[in-house]
Structures are given as C-alpha cells and as structure tokens.
Motif scaffolding. Structure first.
Motif, PDB file in Angstrom:
ATOM      1  N   SER A   1       0.508  -2.704 -10.394  1.00  0.00           N
ATOM      2  CA  SER A   1      -0.678  -2.355 -10.727  1.00  0.00           C
ATOM      3  C   SER A   1      -0.563  -1.152 -11.845  1.00  0.00           C
ATOM      4  CB  SER A   1      -1.581  -2.028  -9.560  1.00  0.00           C
ATOM      5  OG  SER A   1      -1.804  -2.970  -8.636  1.00  0.00           O
ATOM      6  N   LEU A   2       0.370  -0.381 -11.417  1.00  0.00           N
ATOM      7  CA  LEU A   2       0.733   0.953 -12.120  1.00  0.00           C
ATOM      8  C   LEU A   2       1.493   0.614 -13.349  1.00  0.00           C
ATOM      9  CD1 LEU A   2       1.354   3.222  -9.088  1.00  0.00           C
ATOM     10  CD2 LEU A   2      -0.970   3.072 -10.371  1.00  0.00           C
ATOM     11  N   THR A   3       1.168  -0.060 -13.983  1.00  0.00           N
ATOM     12  CA  THR A   3       1.638  -0.637 -15.431  1.00  0.00           C
ATOM     13  C   THR A   3       1.381   0.087 -16.484  1.00  0.00           C
ATOM     14  OG1 THR A   3       0.359  -2.459 -15.632  1.00  0.00           O
ATOM     15  CG2 THR A   3       2.406  -2.862 -14.332  1.00  0.00           C
ATOM     16  N   PRO A   4       2.117   0.291 -17.749  1.00  0.00           N
ATOM     17  CA  PRO A   4       1.582   0.936 -18.769  1.00  0.00           C
ATOM     18  C   PRO A   4       0.350   0.050 -19.407  1.00  0.00           C
ATOM     19  CG  PRO A   4       3.816   0.827 -19.103  1.00  0.00           C
ATOM     20  CD  PRO A   4       3.549   0.144 -17.671  1.00  0.00           C
ATOM     21  N   GLY A   5      -0.785   0.857 -19.518  1.00  0.00           N
ATOM     22  CA  GLY A   5      -2.130  -0.015 -20.241  1.00  0.00           C
ATOM     23  C   GLY A   5      -3.136  -0.531 -19.102  1.00  0.00           C
ATOM     24  N   SER A   6      -2.590  -0.227 -17.950  1.00  0.00           N
ATOM     25  CA  SER A   6      -3.493  -0.474 -16.652  1.00  0.00           C
ATOM     26  C   SER A   6      -4.520   0.470 -16.700  1.00  0.00           C
ATOM     27  CB  SER A   6      -2.732  -0.714 -15.367  1.00  0.00           C
ATOM     28  OG  SER A   6      -2.920   0.319 -14.430  1.00  0.00           O
ATOM     29  N   SER A   7      -5.557   0.193 -15.872  1.00  0.00           N
ATOM     30  CA  SER A   7      -6.539   1.105 -15.705  1.00  0.00           C
ATOM     31  C   SER A   7      -6.623   2.133 -14.392  1.00  0.00           C
ATOM     32  CB  SER A   7      -8.082   0.576 -15.799  1.00  0.00           C
ATOM     33  OG  SER A   7      -8.065  -0.444 -14.734  1.00  0.00           O
ATOM     34  N   ILE A   8      -5.432   1.768 -13.740  1.00  0.00           N
ATOM     35  CA  ILE A   8      -5.050   2.425 -12.399  1.00  0.00           C
ATOM     36  C   ILE A   8      -3.862   3.833 -12.737  1.00  0.00           C
ATOM     37  CG2 ILE A   8      -4.578   2.274 -10.166  1.00  0.00           C
ATOM     38  CD1 ILE A   8      -5.497  -0.631 -10.490  1.00  0.00           C
ATOM     39  N   TYR A   9      -4.221   4.633 -12.077  1.00  0.00           N
ATOM     40  CA  TYR A   9      -3.420   5.616 -12.327  1.00  0.00           C
ATOM     41  C   TYR A   9      -3.201   6.749 -10.914  1.00  0.00           C
ATOM     42  CZ  TYR A   9      -4.343   5.213 -17.093  1.00  0.00           C
ATOM     43  OH  TYR A   9      -4.545   4.738 -18.315  1.00  0.00           O
ATOM     44  N   SER A  10      -1.980   7.185 -10.718  1.00  0.00           N
ATOM     45  CA  SER A  10      -1.804   8.111  -9.408  1.00  0.00           C
ATOM     46  C   SER A  10      -2.379   9.441  -9.804  1.00  0.00           C
ATOM     47  CB  SER A  10      -0.287   8.353  -9.459  1.00  0.00           C
ATOM     48  OG  SER A  10       0.026   9.366  -8.325  1.00  0.00           O
ATOM     49  N   LEU A  11      -2.827   9.977  -8.501  1.00  0.00           N
ATOM     50  CA  LEU A  11      -3.577  11.538  -8.834  1.00  0.00           C
ATOM     51  C   LEU A  11      -2.652  12.679  -8.236  1.00  0.00           C
ATOM     52  CD1 LEU A  11      -6.949  10.586  -7.597  1.00  0.00           C
ATOM     53  CD2 LEU A  11      -6.346  11.104 -10.090  1.00  0.00           C
ATOM     54  N   GLY A  12      -1.895  12.170  -7.361  1.00  0.00           N
ATOM     55  CA  GLY A  12      -1.198  13.441  -6.693  1.00  0.00           C
ATOM     56  C   GLY A  12       0.025  12.950  -5.739  1.00  0.00           C
ATOM     57  N   ARG A  13       0.772  13.976  -5.505  1.00  0.00           N
ATOM     58  CA  ARG A  13       1.905  13.641  -4.536  1.00  0.00           C
ATOM     59  C   ARG A  13       2.216  15.112  -3.616  1.00  0.00           C
ATOM     60  NH1 ARG A  13       5.956  16.729  -5.947  1.00  0.00           N
ATOM     61  NH2 ARG A  13       6.142  17.551  -8.074  1.00  0.00           N
ATOM     62  N   THR A  14       2.850  14.986  -2.544  1.00  0.00           N
ATOM     63  CA  THR A  14       3.322  15.801  -1.865  1.00  0.00           C
ATOM     64  C   THR A  14       4.900  16.051  -1.630  1.00  0.00           C
ATOM     65  OG1 THR A  14       3.209  15.090   0.519  1.00  0.00           O
ATOM     66  CG2 THR A  14       1.415  16.047  -0.550  1.00  0.00           C
ATOM     67  N   ASP A  15       5.427  16.994  -1.078  1.00  0.00           N
ATOM     68  CA  ASP A  15       6.677  16.739  -1.043  1.00  0.00           C
ATOM     69  C   ASP A  15       7.596  15.662   0.055  1.00  0.00           C
ATOM     70  OD1 ASP A  15       6.910  19.156  -2.300  1.00  0.00           O
ATOM     71  OD2 ASP A  15       7.328  20.552  -0.572  1.00  0.00           O
TER      72      ASP A  15
ATOM     73  N   THR B   1       5.197  12.494   0.341  1.00  0.00           N
ATOM     74  CA  THR B   1       4.270  11.393   0.327  1.00  0.00           C
ATOM     75  C   THR B   1       4.052  11.206  -1.315  1.00  0.00           C
ATOM     76  OG1 THR B   1       3.482  11.937   2.481  1.00  0.00           O
ATOM     77  CG2 THR B   1       2.271  10.242   1.069  1.00  0.00           C
ATOM     78  N   ASP B   2       4.481  10.262  -1.884  1.00  0.00           N
ATOM     79  CA  ASP B   2       4.289  10.242  -3.361  1.00  0.00           C
ATOM     80  C   ASP B   2       3.008   9.708  -3.858  1.00  0.00           C
ATOM     81  OD1 ASP B   2       4.704   7.562  -3.066  1.00  0.00           O
ATOM     82  OD2 ASP B   2       6.054   7.160  -4.188  1.00  0.00           O
ATOM     83  N   ASN B   3       2.045   9.135  -2.891  1.00  0.00           N
ATOM     84  CA  ASN B   3       0.969   8.733  -3.410  1.00  0.00           C
ATOM     85  C   ASN B   3      -0.187   9.285  -2.461  1.00  0.00           C
ATOM     86  OD1 ASN B   3      -1.347   7.080  -3.946  1.00  0.00           O
ATOM     87  ND2 ASN B   3      -0.467   5.355  -3.058  1.00  0.00           N
ATOM     88  N   HIS B   4      -0.766  10.396  -3.037  1.00  0.00           N
ATOM     89  CA  HIS B   4      -1.882  10.945  -2.353  1.00  0.00           C
ATOM     90  C   HIS B   4      -3.009  10.689  -3.082  1.00  0.00           C
ATOM     91  CE1 HIS B   4      -1.129  13.839   1.033  1.00  0.00           C
ATOM     92  NE2 HIS B   4       0.370  13.412   1.014  1.00  0.00           N
ATOM     93  N   GLY B   5      -3.345   9.893  -3.885  1.00  0.00           N
ATOM     94  CA  GLY B   5      -4.411   9.574  -4.322  1.00  0.00           C
ATOM     95  C   GLY B   5      -4.470   8.589  -5.739  1.00  0.00           C
ATOM     96  N   LEU B   6      -5.543   7.640  -5.880  1.00  0.00           N
ATOM     97  CA  LEU B   6      -5.689   6.735  -7.062  1.00  0.00           C
ATOM     98  C   LEU B   6      -6.754   6.804  -7.602  1.00  0.00           C
ATOM     99  CD1 LEU B   6      -3.735   3.474  -5.817  1.00  0.00           C
ATOM    100  CD2 LEU B   6      -2.772   5.324  -7.045  1.00  0.00           C
ATOM    101  N   VAL B   7      -6.911   6.727  -9.015  1.00  0.00           N
ATOM    102  CA  VAL B   7      -8.215   6.283  -9.449  1.00  0.00           C
ATOM    103  C   VAL B   7      -8.005   5.029 -10.530  1.00  0.00           C
ATOM    104  CG1 VAL B   7      -7.496   7.612 -11.748  1.00  0.00           C
ATOM    105  CG2 VAL B   7      -9.734   7.709 -11.208  1.00  0.00           C
ATOM    106  N   LYS B   8      -9.074   4.515 -10.533  1.00  0.00           N
ATOM    107  CA  LYS B   8      -9.147   3.175 -11.306  1.00  0.00           C
ATOM    108  C   LYS B   8     -10.491   3.546 -12.133  1.00  0.00           C
ATOM    109  CE  LYS B   8      -9.642  -1.900 -11.291  1.00  0.00           C
ATOM    110  NZ  LYS B   8     -10.770  -2.041 -12.146  1.00  0.00           N
ATOM    111  N   PHE B   9     -10.194   3.388 -13.528  1.00  0.00           N
ATOM    112  CA  PHE B   9     -11.410   3.320 -14.388  1.00  0.00           C
ATOM    113  C   PHE B   9     -11.800   2.085 -14.860  1.00  0.00           C
ATOM    114  CE2 PHE B   9      -8.692   7.215 -15.275  1.00  0.00           C
ATOM    115  CZ  PHE B   9      -9.402   8.240 -15.189  1.00  0.00           C
TER     116      PHE B   9
END
Length: 287
Positions: free
Chosen positions: A176-190, A192-200
């Motif tokens: 889903s997180l491929t170049p040109g997709s409308s989904i992006y990661s929002l943040g990370r902690t030390d 946990t690498d996925n602390h949020g997603l956004v889909k446009f």
C-alpha cells in the motif's frame, strides 16, 4: 441589542466504541464517549463557527451504524480498546469489513482510527497486527513525524499518551505504501515504526509542490484527507493514564511515579493531543 452568535455548521461524528474503561475509571473520568467528545471540543478552534455532535455505537456489542445513519455523518472514528485488533472474533472481523465498506461506499465520510482503531484501519488496508517485540509503549512518548506528518501537524515531533503493546509494522503495508500511492506514514517512535497513516482522496497530490510548504500547507492538504490514523491516544490525559497504569496494569504507586519521572511527566514533556493532533482533526473540516 447585541447580535447572538450561532454555529454556522455542525460536524457529526460516529464514535465506534470497542469496549469500555473499567468501572473505577468510569467513576473518575467518564465513559469513552464523554472523553472523546471533550477532547474534540477542547481542540476546536475558537470562533470557528462549528459545533460537534458525536454519537456512540457499541460495535463490540455488534451495534454498527446503518447506512441511513452514515448518510448524516461527516466522520467515523474508531476508539481505542484493550481488545486484539488482529483477532478473528466475529465483531472484530465485521469491524474490518465495515471500515472497507464505509471507505468504498461512503467516500464523503472521513475515517479516523485511534490506537486499536488505528490498527483496525491498517488491517483493512492490508496490514498485519502483531505483538511488538519491544514491549509496551505506556505513557507520554515522543513521536517523530515523517515529511507528510510534518506538513499535516506542523511539528517535527509531538508528545502524546500511549497505551499499547500491539502494532502494525510498515513492512506489512509495503503493497500500500508504494510510490504514487495515496497512503503515507505520519510518524514513528523509537520502538514502533508506524504511529499513524493518512490516505488522501486524490492520487494526483504533488506533496513536493513548493506551495505546500507555505504557512497554509496543512490546510491545503487536510481537505483532501480521506482516512487518518494515530497509534497513540490524543484523547487521554495525564491523570487518566496514571490511573490506567495503576488499575489496569497493576503498577504500584512507586513504579508509576518512577515511570512518570522517567518519561518526563514532571514537566519536560507536553501533551500535544489537543493542540497538535486535535487541531489537525478539525483542519480536515476547514476549521
């Protein structure tokens, strides 16, 4: 005679609750519906001309909004829960299907997931819920934003409450997180690498456009958001999480006090749940 000011519009949110706080916490803090409602009302910019109407649906009890109710909603928000977002329980599987149904059949509705809700939405997008080998994230934690997260939140890092040991690794969302997709990661902690997603909504957004780096970048991007998730708990506050540590996790007062000093609860950290994440929620509606 002074003119009376009335809200120009109403934003209607369906809150999907997936369990409730223990009875002792309910006595001191209220139920989840009141906690989420208070968080969003505290985040709503003054003089926005907007009012919040939020109704709760106990989806753990199989009470899902009907399509007739969804037609009146501006957003569907999935709350946190002690349940396992990766389980095959009937209500959990139905919730994943419900997220897919709403996003496909009601694209005008914004979908928002918090903690357990974040994991459910990620699962609906193809991710895998797993137990984090790094253990619990509990209490105030620094989240480092990605480039897109920085545009939407306006900060390089933010401190919010965490109460989770499960996560959805970004590697499980690689398709889903491929170049040109409308989904992006929002943040990370030390840990946990996925602390949020956004889909446009739009696949054609040019996030490198220099205009998006101006002061109004967040507003320009936010109106295109279809789905947003946050792994942490922007709706939680210090005293509630302290009680969760004691009542739910069985931590003694000495351990709680020590962990709070270690996490910066004595003043080093600030809670950005209202001033950063809550306000980012309202920018989706032009507030």
């Amino acid at each position: 005679m002074p003119r009376l000011a009335f809200p120009l519009r109403t934003v209607r949110v369906a809150l999907l609750t997936c369990g409730e706080l223990p009875e002792k916490l309910l006595e001191n803090h209220g139920d989840l519906l009141s906690i989420y409602r208070r968080w969003l009302r505290n985040s709503l910019p003054r003089h926005s001309g907007t009012q919040l109407v939020m109704h709760g649906f106990d989806v753990a009890g199989m009470r899902f909004p009907e399509d007739s109710a969804l037609a009146k909603c501006d957003a569907v928000m999935i709350a946190g829960s002690p349940a396992d977002a990766g389980s095959d329980e009937a209500w959990t599987k139905r919730l994943v299907s419900f997220v897919q149904h709403v996003s496909e059949e009601h694209p005008q509705i914004k979908m928002y997931g918090i903690c357990f809700g974040h994991q459910i939405v990620n699962r609906a997008l193809g991710g895998t819920v797993q137990r984090n080998a790094q253990g619990w994230e509990l209490g105030r934690t620094t989240v480092h934003t990605t480039d897109v997260g920085r545009l939407l939140f306006g900060v390089d890092k933010m401190e919010i409450q965490q109460v989770h040991q499960d996560h959805v690794p970004l590697s499980s969302l690689s398709s889903s997180l491929t170049p040109g997709s409308s989904i992006y990661s929002l943040g990370r902690t030390d840990n946990t690498d996925n602390h949020g997603l956004v889909k446009f909504h739009s696949h054609s957004l040019n996030l490198a456009d220099s205009n998006l780096h101006a002061d109004r970048a967040a507003s320009q991007l936010s109106k295109h958001i279809h789905i947003m998730t946050i792994q942490g708990h922007p709706e939680f506050y210090d005293t509630l999480v302290t009680d969760i540590k004691r009542e739910v996790h069985g931590m003694s007062s000495n351990v709680v006090e020590s962990s709070e000093r270690h996490s910066g609860e004595q003043g080093t950290f600030k809670n950005d749940g209202v001033n950063v994440i809550g306000k980012a929620f309202w920018r989706m509606f032009g507030c």
